[in-house]
Design a protein around this motif. Structure first.
Motif, PDB file in Angstrom:
ATOM      1  N   VAL A 234      -1.502   5.815 -11.323  1.00  0.00           N
ATOM      2  CA  VAL A 234      -1.891   6.117  -9.951  1.00  0.00           C
ATOM      3  C   VAL A 234      -2.936   5.108  -9.507  1.00  0.00           C
ATOM      4  O   VAL A 234      -3.915   4.853 -10.215  1.00  0.00           O
ATOM      5  CB  VAL A 234      -2.458   7.544  -9.838  1.00  0.00           C
ATOM      6  N   TYR A 235      -2.742   4.536  -8.328  1.00  0.00           N
ATOM      7  CA  TYR A 235      -3.621   3.494  -7.805  1.00  0.00           C
ATOM      8  C   TYR A 235      -3.969   3.781  -6.359  1.00  0.00           C
ATOM      9  O   TYR A 235      -3.364   4.629  -5.702  1.00  0.00           O
ATOM     10  CB  TYR A 235      -2.954   2.119  -7.906  1.00  0.00           C
ATOM     11  N   LYS A 236      -4.932   3.047  -5.840  1.00  0.00           N
ATOM     12  CA  LYS A 236      -5.314   3.166  -4.443  1.00  0.00           C
ATOM     13  C   LYS A 236      -4.234   2.603  -3.535  1.00  0.00           C
ATOM     14  O   LYS A 236      -3.962   3.141  -2.459  1.00  0.00           O
ATOM     15  CB  LYS A 236      -6.632   2.418  -4.195  1.00  0.00           C
ATOM     16  N   GLU A 237      -3.612   1.473  -3.958  1.00  0.00           N
ATOM     17  CA  GLU A 237      -2.571   0.810  -3.172  1.00  0.00           C
ATOM     18  C   GLU A 237      -1.359   0.572  -4.062  1.00  0.00           C
ATOM     19  O   GLU A 237      -1.496   0.315  -5.254  1.00  0.00           O
ATOM     20  CB  GLU A 237      -3.056  -0.550  -2.656  1.00  0.00           C
ATOM     21  N   ILE A 238      -0.174   0.613  -3.492  1.00  0.00           N
ATOM     22  CA  ILE A 238       1.009   0.328  -4.307  1.00  0.00           C
ATOM     23  C   ILE A 238       1.238  -1.175  -4.431  1.00  0.00           C
ATOM     24  O   ILE A 238       2.016  -1.620  -5.273  1.00  0.00           O
ATOM     25  CB  ILE A 238       2.277   1.038  -3.783  1.00  0.00           C
ATOM     26  N   VAL A 239       0.581  -1.962  -3.597  1.00  0.00           N
ATOM     27  CA  VAL A 239       0.518  -3.402  -3.797  1.00  0.00           C
ATOM     28  C   VAL A 239      -0.940  -3.778  -3.554  1.00  0.00           C
ATOM     29  O   VAL A 239      -1.506  -3.476  -2.501  1.00  0.00           O
ATOM     30  CB  VAL A 239       1.478  -4.178  -2.862  1.00  0.00           C
ATOM     31  N   PRO A 240      -1.602  -4.404  -4.530  1.00  0.00           N
ATOM     32  CA  PRO A 240      -3.058  -4.591  -4.466  1.00  0.00           C
ATOM     33  C   PRO A 240      -3.507  -5.692  -3.506  1.00  0.00           C
ATOM     34  O   PRO A 240      -3.723  -6.829  -3.907  1.00  0.00           O
ATOM     35  CB  PRO A 240      -3.430  -4.920  -5.912  1.00  0.00           C
ATOM     36  N   MET A 241      -3.687  -5.358  -2.231  1.00  0.00           N
ATOM     37  CA  MET A 241      -4.183  -6.312  -1.252  1.00  0.00           C
ATOM     38  C   MET A 241      -5.699  -6.241  -1.122  1.00  0.00           C
ATOM     39  O   MET A 241      -6.336  -7.137  -0.584  1.00  0.00           O
ATOM     40  CB  MET A 241      -3.528  -6.078   0.110  1.00  0.00           C
ATOM     41  N   GLY A 242      -6.301  -5.151  -1.617  1.00  0.00           N
ATOM     42  CA  GLY A 242      -7.744  -5.028  -1.570  1.00  0.00           C
ATOM     43  C   GLY A 242      -8.275  -4.513  -0.253  1.00  0.00           C
ATOM     44  O   GLY A 242      -9.472  -4.608   0.019  1.00  0.00           O
ATOM     45  N   VAL A 243      -7.394  -3.960   0.589  1.00  0.00           N
ATOM     46  CA  VAL A 243      -7.792  -3.394   1.879  1.00  0.00           C
ATOM     47  C   VAL A 243      -7.362  -1.931   1.895  1.00  0.00           C
ATOM     48  O   VAL A 243      -6.215  -1.607   1.585  1.00  0.00           O
ATOM     49  CB  VAL A 243      -7.143  -4.152   3.054  1.00  0.00           C
ATOM     50  N   ASP A 244      -8.268  -1.052   2.250  1.00  0.00           N
ATOM     51  CA  ASP A 244      -7.988   0.378   2.254  1.00  0.00           C
ATOM     52  C   ASP A 244      -6.755   0.669   3.116  1.00  0.00           C
ATOM     53  O   ASP A 244      -6.714   0.289   4.289  1.00  0.00           O
ATOM     54  CB  ASP A 244      -9.198   1.136   2.812  1.00  0.00           C
ATOM     55  N   PRO A 245      -5.754   1.347   2.558  1.00  0.00           N
ATOM     56  CA  PRO A 245      -4.542   1.675   3.333  1.00  0.00           C
ATOM     57  C   PRO A 245      -4.843   2.508   4.562  1.00  0.00           C
ATOM     58  O   PRO A 245      -4.065   2.500   5.526  1.00  0.00           O
ATOM     59  CB  PRO A 245      -3.693   2.465   2.323  1.00  0.00           C
ATOM     60  N   ASP A 246      -5.961   3.235   4.554  1.00  0.00           N
ATOM     61  CA  ASP A 246      -6.325   4.026   5.724  1.00  0.00           C
ATOM     62  C   ASP A 246      -6.862   3.146   6.851  1.00  0.00           C
ATOM     63  O   ASP A 246      -6.892   3.561   8.008  1.00  0.00           O
ATOM     64  CB  ASP A 246      -7.373   5.075   5.346  1.00  0.00           C
ATOM     65  N   VAL A 247      -7.308   1.943   6.490  1.00  0.00           N
ATOM     66  CA  VAL A 247      -7.844   1.010   7.484  1.00  0.00           C
ATOM     67  C   VAL A 247      -6.729   0.146   8.069  1.00  0.00           C
ATOM     68  O   VAL A 247      -6.619  -0.029   9.279  1.00  0.00           O
ATOM     69  CB  VAL A 247      -8.940   0.119   6.865  1.00  0.00           C
ATOM     70  N   VAL A 248      -5.904  -0.420   7.176  1.00  0.00           N
ATOM     71  CA  VAL A 248      -4.739  -1.209   7.602  1.00  0.00           C
ATOM     72  C   VAL A 248      -3.506  -0.609   6.942  1.00  0.00           C
ATOM     73  O   VAL A 248      -3.282  -0.802   5.750  1.00  0.00           O
ATOM     74  CB  VAL A 248      -4.889  -2.701   7.226  1.00  0.00           C
ATOM     75  N   SER A 249      -2.736   0.114   7.697  1.00  0.00           N
ATOM     76  CA  SER A 249      -1.588   0.840   7.162  1.00  0.00           C
ATOM     77  C   SER A 249      -0.301   0.024   7.261  1.00  0.00           C
ATOM     78  O   SER A 249      -0.151  -0.820   8.150  1.00  0.00           O
ATOM     79  CB  SER A 249      -1.416   2.158   7.925  1.00  0.00           C
ATOM     80  N   TYR A 250       0.617   0.306   6.358  1.00  0.00           N
ATOM     81  CA  TYR A 250       1.943  -0.308   6.397  1.00  0.00           C
ATOM     82  C   TYR A 250       2.667   0.012   7.697  1.00  0.00           C
ATOM     83  O   TYR A 250       3.599  -0.686   8.097  1.00  0.00           O
ATOM     84  CB  TYR A 250       2.775   0.177   5.205  1.00  0.00           C
ATOM     85  N   GLN A 251       2.249   1.069   8.365  1.00  0.00           N
ATOM     86  CA  GLN A 251       2.895   1.472   9.610  1.00  0.00           C
ATOM     87  C   GLN A 251       2.661   0.464  10.729  1.00  0.00           C
ATOM     88  O   GLN A 251       3.321   0.513  11.762  1.00  0.00           O
ATOM     89  CB  GLN A 251       2.397   2.854  10.023  1.00  0.00           C
ATOM     90  N   LEU A 252       1.714  -0.461  10.519  1.00  0.00           N
ATOM     91  CA  LEU A 252       1.447  -1.506  11.498  1.00  0.00           C
ATOM     92  C   LEU A 252       2.232  -2.780  11.201  1.00  0.00           C
ATOM     93  O   LEU A 252       1.992  -3.822  11.812  1.00  0.00           O
ATOM     94  CB  LEU A 252      -0.053  -1.831  11.523  1.00  0.00           C
ATOM     95  N   ALA A 253       3.151  -2.714  10.265  1.00  0.00           N
ATOM     96  CA  ALA A 253       3.883  -3.904   9.816  1.00  0.00           C
ATOM     97  C   ALA A 253       4.658  -4.569  10.952  1.00  0.00           C
ATOM     98  O   ALA A 253       4.929  -3.971  11.998  1.00  0.00           O
ATOM     99  CB  ALA A 253       4.844  -3.532   8.688  1.00  0.00           C
ATOM    100  N   GLY A 254       5.011  -5.838  10.711  1.00  0.00           N
ATOM    101  CA  GLY A 254       5.760  -6.601  11.702  1.00  0.00           C
ATOM    102  C   GLY A 254       7.208  -6.151  11.808  1.00  0.00           C
ATOM    103  O   GLY A 254       7.654  -5.231  11.114  1.00  0.00           O
ATOM    104  N   VAL A 255       7.942  -6.830  12.646  1.00  0.00           N
ATOM    105  CA  VAL A 255       9.359  -6.505  12.866  1.00  0.00           C
ATOM    106  C   VAL A 255      10.177  -6.974  11.670  1.00  0.00           C
ATOM    107  O   VAL A 255      10.050  -8.113  11.229  1.00  0.00           O
ATOM    108  CB  VAL A 255       9.872  -7.190  14.146  1.00  0.00           C
ATOM    109  N   HIS A 256      11.018  -6.098  11.133  1.00  0.00           N
ATOM    110  CA  HIS A 256      11.848  -6.439   9.990  1.00  0.00           C
ATOM    111  C   HIS A 256      13.110  -7.178  10.435  1.00  0.00           C
ATOM    112  O   HIS A 256      13.809  -6.727  11.349  1.00  0.00           O
ATOM    113  CB  HIS A 256      12.259  -5.182   9.219  1.00  0.00           C
ATOM    114  N   LEU A 257      13.375  -8.296   9.782  1.00  0.00           N
ATOM    115  CA  LEU A 257      14.584  -9.068  10.057  1.00  0.00           C
ATOM    116  C   LEU A 257      15.524  -8.998   8.854  1.00  0.00           C
ATOM    117  O   LEU A 257      15.107  -9.237   7.718  1.00  0.00           O
ATOM    118  CB  LEU A 257      14.241 -10.532  10.343  1.00  0.00           C
ATOM    119  N   GLU A 258      16.772  -8.667   9.112  1.00  0.00           N
ATOM    120  CA  GLU A 258      17.780  -8.708   8.058  1.00  0.00           C
ATOM    121  C   GLU A 258      17.930 -10.161   7.583  1.00  0.00           C
ATOM    122  O   GLU A 258      17.617 -11.100   8.334  1.00  0.00           O
ATOM    123  CB  GLU A 258      19.121  -8.191   8.581  1.00  0.00           C
ATOM    124  N   PRO A 259      18.414 -10.377   6.356  1.00  0.00           N
ATOM    125  CA  PRO A 259      18.579 -11.751   5.850  1.00  0.00           C
ATOM    126  C   PRO A 259      19.335 -12.659   6.812  1.00  0.00           C
ATOM    127  O   PRO A 259      18.973 -13.832   6.969  1.00  0.00           O
ATOM    128  CB  PRO A 259      19.340 -11.545   4.542  1.00  0.00           C
TER     129      PRO A 259
END
Length: 467
Positions: A234-259
């Motif tokens: 168990v970790y704070k982040e599932i990928v260690p970027m060193g930024v609190d997920p509550d501060v910068v969430s994956y929900q703010l991610a960019g637009v996903h492009l298919e290959p």
């Protein structure tokens, strides 16, 4: 105090010359988990020592460090000085820190202490363990296999329960690798037989929390031998970027492009050549990954690990201002948080990311715009879909892209050394280690003896525990 600690994070991965003390001899006697703790203490001690030499200037002035009557303006300069001049002091600090923090593996060990405190209310995970009585142990342990790479961002109410389930599931299927669980989701790369990995995929898809499809799993040839062991935590982040997920969430991610969409964007970018000034093709992986494989005309930051990516963005905001950014990484997970962080700065015109990462792109375009090898975080080090070699031997400069471990004992660095140079004794990650551990053979490449040129102190690849 916070201002002193933040810059020190950059030094956490640097190694010291411990030839003048008995640190290595003692470290050899430690268990694997104890060595991880010891290594953590060494990095923290080094960071604290560097912080003590920092000079705080006036607002707007650049940071500097003063030590031994010298002033250092660059991070790399003060680091080299401390690494090669104050090894004994750092070793003493490390010993003291190790004794104090032996039971607190802050970075690399999962939060098992919290798990132990809450075992009074065990949860039955048997319903999530698939029935395998119809499958022989031979099918689960022997035969052709593969390596799976996946992630899923979602709200996990009790990550410790998911952690216990994952550990039991992987052990039952004889899988090896690493699985990270956090309140923000799950991230894993595991290897095993085809039968075992297929059962694992079915189990993951059957769990009501993750809602995964088959295409969410990237696969490559391999097996359980691609990893040394199984680590689930168990970790704070599932990928260690060193930024609190509550501060910068994956929900703010960019637009996903298919290959296919990403391929068209890169194609258009390359067609414009030097005429395109409004688009950046950004590789958000570490430098040793992009060194052996990357998209044509990409921007590849010189960072050792993903936790340095936010600093890179902060220091280059003008580079991204009013630009369209096309991001990519190995499997897509780093782009989720990386694009979110970039978007949080509100400087880019648009931010896009390659859905499924390079893995999925190569499945669709094996001879596309990505050239060279794809670095992977297991014993294979790299996989390929084309024959291009974009990197060279660290010693002679000939085309070469196959990493090997440094021959120096207890060194976890990766070395690009071609067969000819390896036969000549050039098997270490730096000239200093090379001259200590090997006598050069006649006719082998000349190895520099200056520590300032040593890859141990600047830009050297290392096998990371995390991305």
């Amino acid at each position: 105090m916070a201002a002193d600690v933040a810059p020190c994070l950059e030094f956490m991965d640097w190694e010291l010359d411990t030839s003048t003390c008995n640190g290595l001899k003692q470290e050899k006697q430690l268990s694997a988990s104890q060595r991880r703790c010891y290594s953590l203490c060494r990095r923290k001690s080094f960071a604290a020592f560097v912080a003590s030499k920092r000079e705080d200037g006036q607002e707007g002035e650049s940071t500097s460090w003063c030590c031994c009557g010298q002033t250092f303006e660059e991070h790399s300069a003060i680091h080299k000085h401390v690494a090669w001049t104050h090894g004994t002091e750092i070793q003493q600090l490390t010993h003291a820190a190790y004794e104090h923090l032996l039971s607190h593996l802050e970075e690399e060990e999962p939060e098992t202490q919290q798990t132990n405190e809450r075992e009074a209310e065990p949860v039955d995970i048997s319903a999530w363990i698939p029935e395998t009585s119809h499958i022989s142990e031979e099918q689960l342990q022997n035969g052709p296999g593969k390596v799976l790479l996946y992630y899923r961002y979602c709200q996990v109410e009790d990550p410790h329960v998911i952690c216990a389930w994952q550990k039991a599931l992987c052990e039952k299927l004889h899988l090896t690798g690493k699985v990270r669980v956090a309140t923000e989701g799950i991230n894993g790369t595991v290897g095993g037989t085809n039968m075992a990995t297929d059962v694992y995929i079915d189990a993951m898809r059957s769990h009501p929390l993750f809602k995964m499809d088959k295409e969410d799993f990237k696969t490559s040839d391999g097996s359980a031998v691609c990893f040394k062991d199984l680590r689930v935590g168990v970790y704070k982040e599932i990928v260690p970027m060193g930024v609190d997920p509550d501060v910068v969430s994956y929900q703010l991610a960019g637009v996903h492009l298919e290959p296919e969409e990403f391929h068209k964007e890169v194609q258009a970018l390359l067609a414009k050549r030097d005429l395109c000034h409004d688009t950046i093709l950004l590789d958000c992986r570490n430098f040793y990954e992009s060194k052996i494989g990357q998209f044509t005309q990409c921007l590849a930051p010189s960072i050792r690990k993903f936790s340095y990516f936010p600093d890179y963005v902060d220091q280059n905001l003008e580079l991204f201002r009013d630009k369209k950014v096309l991001m990519y990484c190995t499997g897509g997970i780093r782009c989720e948080r990386g694009s979110a962080y970039l978007r949080s700065k509100d400087v880019c015109k648009e931010v896009y990311q390659l859905k499924g990462g390079i893995h999925k792109y190569l499945e669709r375009f094996p001879e596309g715009f990505y050239r060279g090898k794809l670095f992977v975080f297991d014993e294979r080090y790299a996989i390929s879909s084309n024959n291009d070699i974009i990197s060279d031997c660290r010693y002679c400069g000939c085309p070469w892209d196959q990493y090997k471990l440094c021959s120096t004992k207890l060194c976890c660095q990766l070395v690009l050394s071609c067969p000819g140079c390896r036969q000549g004794g050039c098997t270490a990650c730096c000239p200093t280690c090379q001259t200590k551990g090997h006598a050069q053979s006649e006719g082998s490449p000349t190895v520099p003896h200056h520590k300032e040129e040593c890859e141990c102190t600047e830009g050297r690849p290392r096998i990371p525990r995390d991305v």
